[in-house]
Design an enzyme around this catalytic site. Sequence first.
Site, mmCIF file in Angstrom:
data_model
loop_
_atom_site.group_PDB
_atom_site.id
_atom_site.type_symbol
_atom_site.label_atom_id
_atom_site.label_comp_id
_atom_site.label_asym_id
_atom_site.label_seq_id
_atom_site.Cartn_x
_atom_site.Cartn_y
_atom_site.Cartn_z
ATOM 1 N N PRO A 209 35.903 -23.683 31.987
ATOM 2 C CA PRO A 209 37.050 -24.339 31.328
ATOM 3 C C PRO A 209 37.598 -23.605 30.079
ATOM 4 O O PRO A 209 36.893 -22.849 29.462
ATOM 5 C CB PRO A 209 35.986 -25.672 30.668
ATOM 6 C CG PRO A 209 34.840 -25.116 30.712
ATOM 7 C CD PRO A 209 34.897 -24.367 31.570
ATOM 8 N N GLY A 210 38.773 -23.717 29.833
ATOM 9 C CA GLY A 210 39.427 -22.997 28.907
ATOM 10 C C GLY A 210 40.262 -23.943 28.048
ATOM 11 O O GLY A 210 39.605 -24.417 26.869
ATOM 12 N N ARG A 211 41.223 -24.610 28.490
ATOM 13 C CA ARG A 211 42.101 -25.150 27.515
ATOM 14 C C ARG A 211 41.503 -26.595 27.023
ATOM 15 O O ARG A 211 41.611 -27.053 25.946
ATOM 16 C CB ARG A 211 43.236 -25.818 28.449
ATOM 17 C CG ARG A 211 44.551 -26.599 27.578
ATOM 18 C CD ARG A 211 45.676 -26.999 28.735
ATOM 19 N NE ARG A 211 45.583 -26.046 29.852
ATOM 20 C CZ ARG A 211 47.062 -25.259 30.016
ATOM 21 N NH1 ARG A 211 47.707 -25.403 28.665
ATOM 22 N NH2 ARG A 211 47.164 -24.502 30.810
ATOM 23 N N GLY B 208 40.669 -25.667 34.568
ATOM 24 C CA GLY B 208 41.767 -26.323 34.894
ATOM 25 C C GLY B 208 42.101 -27.977 34.374
ATOM 26 O O GLY B 208 43.194 -28.281 34.433
ATOM 27 N N CYS C 211 66.149 -13.403 18.612
ATOM 28 C CA CYS C 211 67.624 -13.176 19.230
ATOM 29 C C CYS C 211 67.664 -13.560 20.710
ATOM 30 O O CYS C 211 68.092 -12.790 21.517
ATOM 31 C CB CYS C 211 68.223 -12.097 19.249
ATOM 32 S SG CYS C 211 68.338 -11.741 17.251
ATOM 33 N N GLU C 212 67.274 -14.667 21.254
ATOM 34 C CA GLU C 212 67.521 -15.184 22.598
ATOM 35 C C GLU C 212 67.328 -16.795 22.636
ATOM 36 O O GLU C 212 66.627 -17.239 21.830
ATOM 37 C CB GLU C 212 66.720 -14.583 23.712
ATOM 38 C CG GLU C 212 65.441 -14.577 23.508
ATOM 39 C CD GLU C 212 64.840 -13.805 24.894
ATOM 40 O OE1 GLU C 212 64.663 -14.196 25.908
ATOM 41 O OE2 GLU C 212 64.147 -12.456 24.573
ATOM 42 N N TYR D 174 57.033 -21.965 30.169
ATOM 43 C CA TYR D 174 56.777 -23.096 30.912
ATOM 44 C C TYR D 174 57.555 -24.187 30.560
ATOM 45 O O TYR D 174 56.946 -25.472 30.990
ATOM 46 C CB TYR D 174 55.152 -23.232 31.034
ATOM 47 C CG TYR D 174 54.131 -22.343 30.714
ATOM 48 C CD1 TYR D 174 54.261 -21.292 32.136
ATOM 49 C CD2 TYR D 174 53.543 -22.101 30.042
ATOM 50 C CE1 TYR D 174 53.276 -20.418 31.975
ATOM 51 C CE2 TYR D 174 52.514 -20.683 30.039
ATOM 52 C CZ TYR D 174 52.506 -20.197 30.907
ATOM 53 O OH TYR D 174 51.627 -18.972 30.846
HETATM 54 N N1 LLP Z 1 39.442 -19.727 35.817
HETATM 55 C C1 LLP Z 1 40.033 -18.962 36.299
HETATM 56 C C2 LLP Z 1 39.833 -18.173 37.332
HETATM 57 C C3 LLP Z 1 41.492 -18.872 35.545
HETATM 58 O O1 LLP Z 1 42.638 -18.208 36.231
HETATM 59 C C4 LLP Z 1 41.812 -19.750 34.408
HETATM 60 C C5 LLP Z 1 43.066 -20.102 33.713
HETATM 61 C C6 LLP Z 1 40.652 -20.564 34.035
HETATM 62 C C7 LLP Z 1 39.409 -20.606 34.589
HETATM 63 C C8 LLP Z 1 40.746 -21.497 32.686
HETATM 64 O O2 LLP Z 1 41.679 -22.523 32.954
HETATM 65 P P1 LLP Z 1 42.033 -23.984 32.055
HETATM 66 O O3 LLP Z 1 40.603 -24.473 32.039
HETATM 67 O O4 LLP Z 1 42.343 -23.224 30.554
HETATM 68 O O5 LLP Z 1 42.963 -24.617 32.431
HETATM 69 N N2 LLP Z 1 48.953 -19.591 30.263
HETATM 70 C C9 LLP Z 1 48.898 -20.706 30.874
HETATM 71 C C10 LLP Z 1 47.798 -21.036 31.485
HETATM 72 C C11 LLP Z 1 47.183 -19.959 32.422
HETATM 73 C C12 LLP Z 1 45.836 -20.216 32.982
HETATM 74 C C13 LLP Z 1 45.573 -19.041 33.766
HETATM 75 N N3 LLP Z 1 43.999 -19.232 34.360
HETATM 76 C C14 LLP Z 1 49.434 -21.725 29.643
HETATM 77 O O6 LLP Z 1 49.703 -21.639 28.634
HETATM 78 O O7 LLP Z 1 49.594 -23.093 30.137
#
Ligand code: LLP
Length: 433
Positions: A279-281, A242, A346-347, A321
């Site tokens: 962590p992802g983002r 997150g 086309c939108e 978003y």
């Molecule tokens: N763990 C769980 C259970 C999650 O659902 C998520 C993200 C993460 C970890 C990783 O979160 P991060 O560290 O990346 O914030 N498509 C959207 C973001 C969707 C996130 C979904 N869950 C965007 O482009 O902003």
Amino acid sequence: MDHFDYRDGVMHAEDVPLSRIAEAVGTPVYVYSTATIERHVRVFREAVAEAGTGEPLIAFAVKANPNLAVLATLARAGLGADVVSGGELLRARAAGVPADRIVFSGVGKTADEMALALREGIGQFNLESEPEAEMLSAVAVSMGVRAPVAFRVNPNVDAGTHAKISTGKSEDKFGIAYDGAVAAYARARDLAGLHIRGVAVHIGSQLTDLAPSRAAFAKIGDLIGALRASGHDIATADLGGGLGVPYDPALPTPPLPAAYGAMVREVTAGWGVRLIFEPGRVIVGNAGILLTSVIRVKPGVTNPFVVVDAAMNDLLRPSLYDAWHDIRAVVPRGDRFTAHIVGPICESGDTFARNRGMDRVEPGDAVCFMTAGAYGATMASTYNSRALTPEVLVNGREWSIVRARQPIEALIAADSLPSWLPANPDRSAMEIA
Ligand code: LLP
């Protein structure tokens, strides 16, 4: 910090000019930087190193960027994986992530996916409901194994982020209710196929304030105490992902991993558990850009429309978003203008930015959307029969295509005609392919 910089007036990814990649691969194309990914792994790892007991497990949220080469880069750096489908699980394994470093999240795991994960021997299932716990137990019993589990608990905390990526309020679909958690754990103890290991929480994505996470984690700390008092052996706490990244340079920078780590250390002191992070983002967000070309500049009533060859199918975030992505010319001409940046779809939702001050561009110029390494390529579709965007990974002076451009013929050939519809005798999809 990232490794996309101007050198001699040309934007580079590490040591490779983006103009070279645009010429060789064509546009649109995603470009990722190995050095940036590795740097973020290092920074995040250092930030959380002292938290919890033993070495924390950092399980990269595969959904943010599931490209095999990106996952292999992370696996080589020692990360685990947080997966939410059988597909993500297989990708993580194919990239070399050891099964015991894999956590399986998600509200809709099927019995087949559970069986796959049990066969692989993953480290932990994060359960999101009691019916799911019952199904997993039954699958595990039928296989003669016990599934290591945690319940994802919904702490009913407002993460203060975009509604579509907020997950920790009681009305959201995620996790079991905080107030019913002790009772749910008590019932789960009687399920023969489960081995209860811990608790999990994740309140949302692109969090730019630490206070909601701090509040959620504090509630999890209280819950761990209550669960232990009821006789559960709680060995792990998964604090989810997150942490936000900077997108718009005009906004305050989100907290750095070091500040997040300090908050976690403070809140979790004395918990006596191994911590898991998802962590992802923050790992891949600014390690990637979307490289595109200007098709034409169309006069508008107010400002001109810069029509680029990337579209909402390639990068959905602005459309879905209202997300901001910085836009820069690969070779800036030295002056700026204000324009709307749009794709060819086309939108009207196919708009990347309105009234944006940016480098002046002309048809043929290469442009990049910054901070597109997370939730970029992975959310792409083939809407408007546009092929999926290729991906390139840069490593110092080297670069490699890590997903080839999908030939449009292959896209058409994936469909088939039923017996009652005659194929075009001159040109069937199969013949084109
Ligand atoms: N763990 C769980 C259970 C999650 O659902 C998520 C993200 C993460 C970890 C990783 O979160 P991060 O560290 O990346 O914030 N498509 C959207 C973001 C969707 C996130 C979904 N869950 C965007 O482009 O902003």
